[in-house]
Write an enzyme that holds these catalytic residues in place. Structure first.
Site, mmCIF file in Angstrom:
data_model
loop_
_atom_site.group_PDB
_atom_site.id
_atom_site.type_symbol
_atom_site.label_atom_id
_atom_site.label_comp_id
_atom_site.label_asym_id
_atom_site.label_seq_id
_atom_site.Cartn_x
_atom_site.Cartn_y
_atom_site.Cartn_z
ATOM 1 N N SER A 1 0.858 -1.195 0.000
ATOM 2 C CA SER A 1 0.000 0.000 0.000
ATOM 3 C C SER A 1 0.883 1.230 0.000
ATOM 4 O O SER A 1 2.056 1.177 0.392
ATOM 5 C CB SER A 1 -0.852 0.012 1.273
ATOM 6 O OG SER A 1 -1.557 1.234 1.392
ATOM 7 N N TYR B 1 -2.598 0.149 10.593
ATOM 8 C CA TYR B 1 -2.648 -0.315 9.191
ATOM 9 C C TYR B 1 -1.299 -0.077 8.507
ATOM 10 O O TYR B 1 -0.739 -0.980 7.883
ATOM 11 C CB TYR B 1 -3.768 0.409 8.444
ATOM 12 C CG TYR B 1 -3.854 0.039 6.975
ATOM 13 C CD1 TYR B 1 -4.320 -1.217 6.584
ATOM 14 C CD2 TYR B 1 -3.450 0.929 5.978
ATOM 15 C CE1 TYR B 1 -4.394 -1.565 5.236
ATOM 16 C CE2 TYR B 1 -3.520 0.590 4.634
ATOM 17 C CZ TYR B 1 -3.991 -0.651 4.267
ATOM 18 O OH TYR B 1 -4.064 -1.003 2.939
HETATM 19 P P1 NDP Z 1 -11.497 -5.384 -0.422
HETATM 20 O O1 NDP Z 1 -12.054 -5.210 0.958
HETATM 21 O O2 NDP Z 1 -12.392 -5.116 -1.585
HETATM 22 O O3 NDP Z 1 -10.886 -6.843 -0.575
HETATM 23 C C1 NDP Z 1 -10.189 -7.466 0.478
HETATM 24 C C2 NDP Z 1 -10.066 -8.937 0.161
HETATM 25 O O4 NDP Z 1 -9.337 -9.561 1.231
HETATM 26 C C3 NDP Z 1 -11.420 -9.625 0.061
HETATM 27 O O5 NDP Z 1 -11.422 -10.460 -1.083
HETATM 28 C C4 NDP Z 1 -11.486 -10.466 1.327
HETATM 29 O O6 NDP Z 1 -12.159 -11.698 1.066
HETATM 30 C C5 NDP Z 1 -10.013 -10.745 1.573
HETATM 31 N N1 NDP Z 1 -9.766 -11.159 2.956
HETATM 32 C C6 NDP Z 1 -9.943 -10.451 4.103
HETATM 33 N N2 NDP Z 1 -9.667 -11.240 5.167
HETATM 34 C C7 NDP Z 1 -9.311 -12.453 4.668
HETATM 35 C C8 NDP Z 1 -8.922 -13.687 5.245
HETATM 36 N N3 NDP Z 1 -8.840 -13.846 6.583
HETATM 37 N N4 NDP Z 1 -8.628 -14.724 4.439
HETATM 38 C C9 NDP Z 1 -8.720 -14.593 3.091
HETATM 39 N N5 NDP Z 1 -9.080 -13.469 2.476
HETATM 40 C C10 NDP Z 1 -9.369 -12.403 3.268
HETATM 41 O O7 NDP Z 1 -10.215 -4.444 -0.472
HETATM 42 P P2 NDP Z 1 -9.085 -4.173 -1.589
HETATM 43 O O8 NDP Z 1 -9.362 -4.934 -2.805
HETATM 44 O O9 NDP Z 1 -8.927 -2.724 -1.665
HETATM 45 O O10 NDP Z 1 -7.811 -4.761 -0.830
HETATM 46 C C11 NDP Z 1 -6.898 -5.662 -1.408
HETATM 47 C C12 NDP Z 1 -5.489 -5.336 -0.927
HETATM 48 O O11 NDP Z 1 -5.111 -4.059 -1.443
HETATM 49 C C13 NDP Z 1 -5.358 -5.223 0.601
HETATM 50 O O12 NDP Z 1 -4.164 -5.852 1.001
HETATM 51 C C14 NDP Z 1 -5.288 -3.721 0.832
HETATM 52 O O13 NDP Z 1 -4.601 -3.401 2.004
HETATM 53 C C15 NDP Z 1 -4.546 -3.276 -0.418
HETATM 54 N N6 NDP Z 1 -4.698 -1.860 -0.726
HETATM 55 C C16 NDP Z 1 -5.919 -1.338 -1.107
HETATM 56 C C17 NDP Z 1 -6.059 0.016 -1.377
HETATM 57 C C18 NDP Z 1 -7.356 0.641 -1.743
HETATM 58 O O14 NDP Z 1 -7.463 1.881 -1.775
HETATM 59 N N7 NDP Z 1 -8.382 -0.132 -2.070
HETATM 60 C C19 NDP Z 1 -4.902 0.915 -1.301
HETATM 61 C C20 NDP Z 1 -3.688 0.258 -0.911
HETATM 62 C C21 NDP Z 1 -3.604 -1.061 -0.650
HETATM 63 P P3 NDP Z 1 -13.172 -12.454 2.069
HETATM 64 O O15 NDP Z 1 -13.756 -11.417 2.989
HETATM 65 O O16 NDP Z 1 -14.162 -13.066 1.138
HETATM 66 O O17 NDP Z 1 -12.322 -13.468 2.767
#
Ligand code: NDP
Length: 251
Positions: free
Chosen positions: A149, A162
């Protein structure tokens, strides 16, 4: 050696593929002809994704395969990687994308949310490395991609924990790169503000309010998927180590 099927098609594991960035990465790679094993806890969402991308994947010879995965469970993660290897004969890349971001000020003392960020964003990443590294070592090739991130490069009020987990993700991934055999490539992709469900987990009202204006210029998750696709597509001797992708309007 870069083990693909000769046509550049790879077997790629993507965590957190049920929404946002992970869903975009999984869809993009399947459409490019890769076999994508898409992990998350919400398997209904993964199945919808597989159905939605089936036509494009079939046209390109790729596939999107939903598998339930909780990255906080190291046994689950090891089984996820082993099952993919047993099914496809190899694993070429692991995209450690799963993450959570319940931002809050430290004095809110939301300890359960701190724990969850550490469990998913740090332990989950380590479980992925532990699951895939022996496979990559045995086959003499592999590629780790960590979705870190912009929070791995800066701290703002409410992002202490975070950002702490993302600084850790950056450091762990950099250490992995330094220790890895040259046949194992390591990439960190650091997104800026991207449209997704990430901010929905924020429970502290002040942090949630601040996020609304902060996220006004969010870019689409496909921009991050493009970056991952680029890193994976490089020839075996080229190791793309770090990419920052943020909205042009984000300072
Ligand atoms: P979302 O909330 O849309 O997606 C997060 C994903 O993580 C979901 O598919 C969720 O799936 C999964 N997840 C959460 N907990 C678990 C778990 N215990 N086991 C398996 N899967 C898990 O957010 P983003 O797509 O934005 O996030 C994706 C990555 O990008 C993250 O690491 C985030 O920190 C990073 N990021 C995002 C930014 C943004 O602005 N969107 C900016 C910078 C970084 P489920 O709940 O079905 O398990």
């Amino acid at each position: 050696m870069n083990q693909t099927d000769g046509g550049g098609r790879k077997v790629v594991l993507v965590t957190g593929a049920s929404s946002g960035i992970g869903a975009a990465i999984a869809t993009r790679l399947a459409a490019e002809g890769h076999q994508v094993v898409a992990g998350a806890r919400r398997t209904d969402r993964l199945r919808e994704l597989a159905e939605g991308s089936a036509k494009a994947a079939v046209r390109s010879g790729g596939g999107l395969h939903p598998v339930r995965l909780d990255v906080t469970d190291r046994t689950d993660f090891a089984a996820f990687a082993r099952a993919a290897r047993d099914r496809f004969g190899r694993v070429d890349a692991l995209v450690n994308n799963a993450g959570v971001m319940p931002l809050s000020r430290l004095d809110s003392l939301l300890l359960d949310e701190w724990d969850r960020m550490i469990d998913v964003n740090v332990r989950g990443l380590l479980h992925g490395i532990a699951a895939a590294l022996p496979i990559f070592t045995a086959q003499g090739s592999g590629h780790f991609v960590t979705i870190a991130s912009i929070g791995a490069h800066q701290v703002v009020p409410t992002s202490a924990v975070y950002s702490g987990t993302k600084y850790a993700a950056w450091a762990i991934t950099e250490g992995l790169r330094q220790e890895s055999d040259p046949a194992v490539r390591v990439t960190t992709v650091s997104p800026g503000v991207v449209t997704s469900e990430l901010a929905e987990s924020i429970t502290e009202p002040g942090a949630a309010e601040a996020m609304r204006s902060y996220r006004a210029h969010a870019i689409k998750p496909e921009a991050v998927a493009d970056a991952v696709s680029y890193a994976l597509a490089q020839p075996a001797e080229v190791d793309v180590n770090e990419i920052v992708v943020r909205p042009a309007r984000q300072r």
